[in-house]
Design a protein around this motif. Structure first.
Motif, PDB file in Angstrom:
ATOM      1  N   PRO A 111      23.297  -1.009 -20.617  1.00 52.20           N
ATOM      2  CA  PRO A 111      22.774  -0.750 -21.962  1.00 52.20           C
ATOM      3  C   PRO A 111      23.025   0.669 -22.460  1.00 52.20           C
ATOM      4  O   PRO A 111      23.231   0.879 -23.647  1.00 52.20           O
ATOM      5  CB  PRO A 111      21.278  -1.025 -21.830  1.00 52.20           C
ATOM      6  N   GLU A 112      23.030   1.653 -21.539  1.00 53.46           N
ATOM      7  CA  GLU A 112      23.231   3.030 -21.966  1.00 53.46           C
ATOM      8  C   GLU A 112      24.712   3.367 -22.179  1.00 53.46           C
ATOM      9  O   GLU A 112      25.033   4.430 -22.708  1.00 53.46           O
ATOM     10  CB  GLU A 112      22.612   4.014 -20.964  1.00 53.46           C
ATOM     11  N   ALA A 113      25.622   2.466 -21.773  1.00 59.17           N
ATOM     12  CA  ALA A 113      27.057   2.697 -21.942  1.00 59.17           C
ATOM     13  C   ALA A 113      27.740   1.386 -22.338  1.00 59.17           C
ATOM     14  O   ALA A 113      28.511   0.813 -21.569  1.00 59.17           O
ATOM     15  CB  ALA A 113      27.656   3.249 -20.655  1.00 59.17           C
ATOM     16  N   PRO A 114      27.490   0.898 -23.554  1.00 61.23           N
ATOM     17  CA  PRO A 114      28.000  -0.420 -23.935  1.00 61.23           C
ATOM     18  C   PRO A 114      29.523  -0.505 -24.032  1.00 61.23           C
ATOM     19  O   PRO A 114      30.086  -1.586 -23.934  1.00 61.23           O
ATOM     20  CB  PRO A 114      27.344  -0.683 -25.294  1.00 61.23           C
ATOM     21  N   LEU A 115      30.199   0.607 -24.207  1.00 62.41           N
ATOM     22  CA  LEU A 115      31.654   0.587 -24.331  1.00 62.41           C
ATOM     23  C   LEU A 115      32.366   0.899 -23.018  1.00 62.41           C
ATOM     24  O   LEU A 115      33.579   1.049 -22.982  1.00 62.41           O
ATOM     25  CB  LEU A 115      32.097   1.579 -25.407  1.00 62.41           C
ATOM     26  N   ALA A 116      31.626   0.994 -21.936  1.00 60.93           N
ATOM     27  CA  ALA A 116      32.199   1.371 -20.638  1.00 60.93           C
ATOM     28  C   ALA A 116      32.961   0.232 -19.971  1.00 60.93           C
ATOM     29  O   ALA A 116      33.624   0.444 -18.977  1.00 60.93           O
ATOM     30  CB  ALA A 116      31.107   1.879 -19.710  1.00 60.93           C
ATOM     31  N   GLY A 117      32.857  -0.959 -20.488  1.00 58.18           N
ATOM     32  CA  GLY A 117      33.528  -2.102 -19.892  1.00 58.18           C
ATOM     33  C   GLY A 117      32.551  -3.086 -19.299  1.00 58.18           C
ATOM     34  O   GLY A 117      31.336  -2.902 -19.355  1.00 58.18           O
ATOM     35  N   ALA A 136      18.772   4.597  -7.536  1.00 57.95           N
ATOM     36  CA  ALA A 136      19.584   4.662  -6.325  1.00 57.95           C
ATOM     37  C   ALA A 136      19.131   5.839  -5.468  1.00 57.95           C
ATOM     38  O   ALA A 136      18.348   6.688  -5.910  1.00 57.95           O
ATOM     39  CB  ALA A 136      21.063   4.797  -6.687  1.00 57.95           C
ATOM     40  N   VAL A 137      19.645   5.906  -4.255  1.00 59.66           N
ATOM     41  CA  VAL A 137      19.242   6.934  -3.302  1.00 59.66           C
ATOM     42  C   VAL A 137      19.579   8.339  -3.806  1.00 59.66           C
ATOM     43  O   VAL A 137      18.908   9.301  -3.458  1.00 59.66           O
ATOM     44  CB  VAL A 137      19.853   6.647  -1.907  1.00 59.66           C
ATOM     45  N   ASP A 138      20.577   8.471  -4.677  1.00 64.00           N
ATOM     46  CA  ASP A 138      20.945   9.782  -5.221  1.00 64.00           C
ATOM     47  C   ASP A 138      20.085  10.181  -6.418  1.00 64.00           C
ATOM     48  O   ASP A 138      20.299  11.232  -7.017  1.00 64.00           O
ATOM     49  CB  ASP A 138      22.424   9.824  -5.591  1.00 64.00           C
ATOM     50  N   GLY A 139      19.101   9.345  -6.777  1.00 62.48           N
ATOM     51  CA  GLY A 139      18.190   9.666  -7.862  1.00 62.48           C
ATOM     52  C   GLY A 139      18.634   9.174  -9.223  1.00 62.48           C
ATOM     53  O   GLY A 139      17.920   9.341 -10.211  1.00 62.48           O
ATOM     54  N   VAL A 140      19.803   8.556  -9.304  1.00 62.27           N
ATOM     55  CA  VAL A 140      20.315   8.057 -10.581  1.00 62.27           C
ATOM     56  C   VAL A 140      19.661   6.711 -10.891  1.00 62.27           C
ATOM     57  O   VAL A 140      19.625   5.808 -10.057  1.00 62.27           O
ATOM     58  CB  VAL A 140      21.850   7.914 -10.536  1.00 62.27           C
ATOM     59  N   ARG A 141      19.136   6.597 -12.098  1.00 67.53           N
ATOM     60  CA  ARG A 141      18.526   5.344 -12.559  1.00 67.53           C
ATOM     61  C   ARG A 141      19.635   4.455 -13.123  1.00 67.53           C
ATOM     62  O   ARG A 141      20.333   4.828 -14.063  1.00 67.53           O
ATOM     63  CB  ARG A 141      17.472   5.639 -13.623  1.00 67.53           C
ATOM     64  N   GLU A 142      19.825   3.308 -12.522  1.00 70.08           N
ATOM     65  CA  GLU A 142      20.855   2.356 -12.938  1.00 70.08           C
ATOM     66  C   GLU A 142      20.195   1.220 -13.708  1.00 70.08           C
ATOM     67  O   GLU A 142      19.158   0.718 -13.299  1.00 70.08           O
ATOM     68  CB  GLU A 142      21.583   1.784 -11.714  1.00 70.08           C
ATOM     69  N   ARG A 143      20.818   0.840 -14.825  1.00 72.94           N
ATOM     70  CA  ARG A 143      20.320  -0.283 -15.630  1.00 72.94           C
ATOM     71  C   ARG A 143      21.467  -1.239 -15.903  1.00 72.94           C
ATOM     72  O   ARG A 143      22.566  -0.816 -16.259  1.00 72.94           O
ATOM     73  CB  ARG A 143      19.746   0.221 -16.951  1.00 72.94           C
ATOM     74  N   PHE A 144      21.177  -2.523 -15.759  1.00 76.28           N
ATOM     75  CA  PHE A 144      22.180  -3.552 -15.992  1.00 76.28           C
ATOM     76  C   PHE A 144      21.570  -4.668 -16.829  1.00 76.28           C
ATOM     77  O   PHE A 144      20.436  -5.085 -16.600  1.00 76.28           O
ATOM     78  CB  PHE A 144      22.682  -4.130 -14.659  1.00 76.28           C
ATOM     79  N   ARG A 145      22.337  -5.146 -17.796  1.00 80.37           N
ATOM     80  CA  ARG A 145      21.888  -6.224 -18.682  1.00 80.37           C
ATOM     81  C   ARG A 145      22.792  -7.434 -18.477  1.00 80.37           C
ATOM     82  O   ARG A 145      23.996  -7.345 -18.633  1.00 80.37           O
ATOM     83  CB  ARG A 145      21.924  -5.776 -20.130  1.00 80.37           C
TER      84      ARG A 145
END
Length: 139
Positions: free
Chosen positions: A46-52, A106-115
């Protein structure tokens, strides 16, 4: 029998999505032979809709996400993590679209979101049930 024949192909058939065979070498490197694939679907961020587009693969022990670039259709491993190394996992069904959004740190602290988008609400509830089963069992 290898993990691809035993669990990946049946999960793809069950999900009703077309997964090109060029994803298979990445999947084979990331998933152990004795680990069953339980969910496979296409998703977006959702935060990068044009990323593929992304391929979302959930096994009993791992989450693997493969990114396909929009123009050249190159495959890149976006996320390959043991489920025990994810924290603050949450998901939210959206029956008005029908879709399901999953978020995890994730373990590196990055919040991942998937739709993930689905053709009907029944699929949303089926995927939600599997997520509940996998993530509540690993908690």
């Amino acid at each position: 029998m290898d993990v691809i024949s035993r669990t990946f192909h049946p999960a793809v058939t069950d999900a009703g999505v077309a997964i090109p065979s060029r994803h298979l070498p990445i999947v084979e490197r990331c998933v152990d032979a004795d680990d069953d694939a339980v969910l496979i679907t296409r998703c977006t961020r959702p935060e990068a809709p044009l990323a593929g587009d992304y391929l979302f693969l959930l096994t009993r022990r791992r989450l693997v996400v493969i990114r396909e670039t929009p123009v050249l259709h190159r495959l890149r491993l976006h996320l390959n993590v043991n489920l025990r190394h994810l924290s603050n996992v949450s998901w939210r069904p959206d029956l008005s679209r029908p879709a399901l959004e999953l978020a995890a740190t994730a373990v590196d602290g990055v919040r991942e979101r998937f739709r993930m988008k689905f053709s009907d609400t029944e699929s949303v509830w089926r995927f939600e049930s599997v997520l509940r089963d996998v993530f509540l069992r690993t908690a």
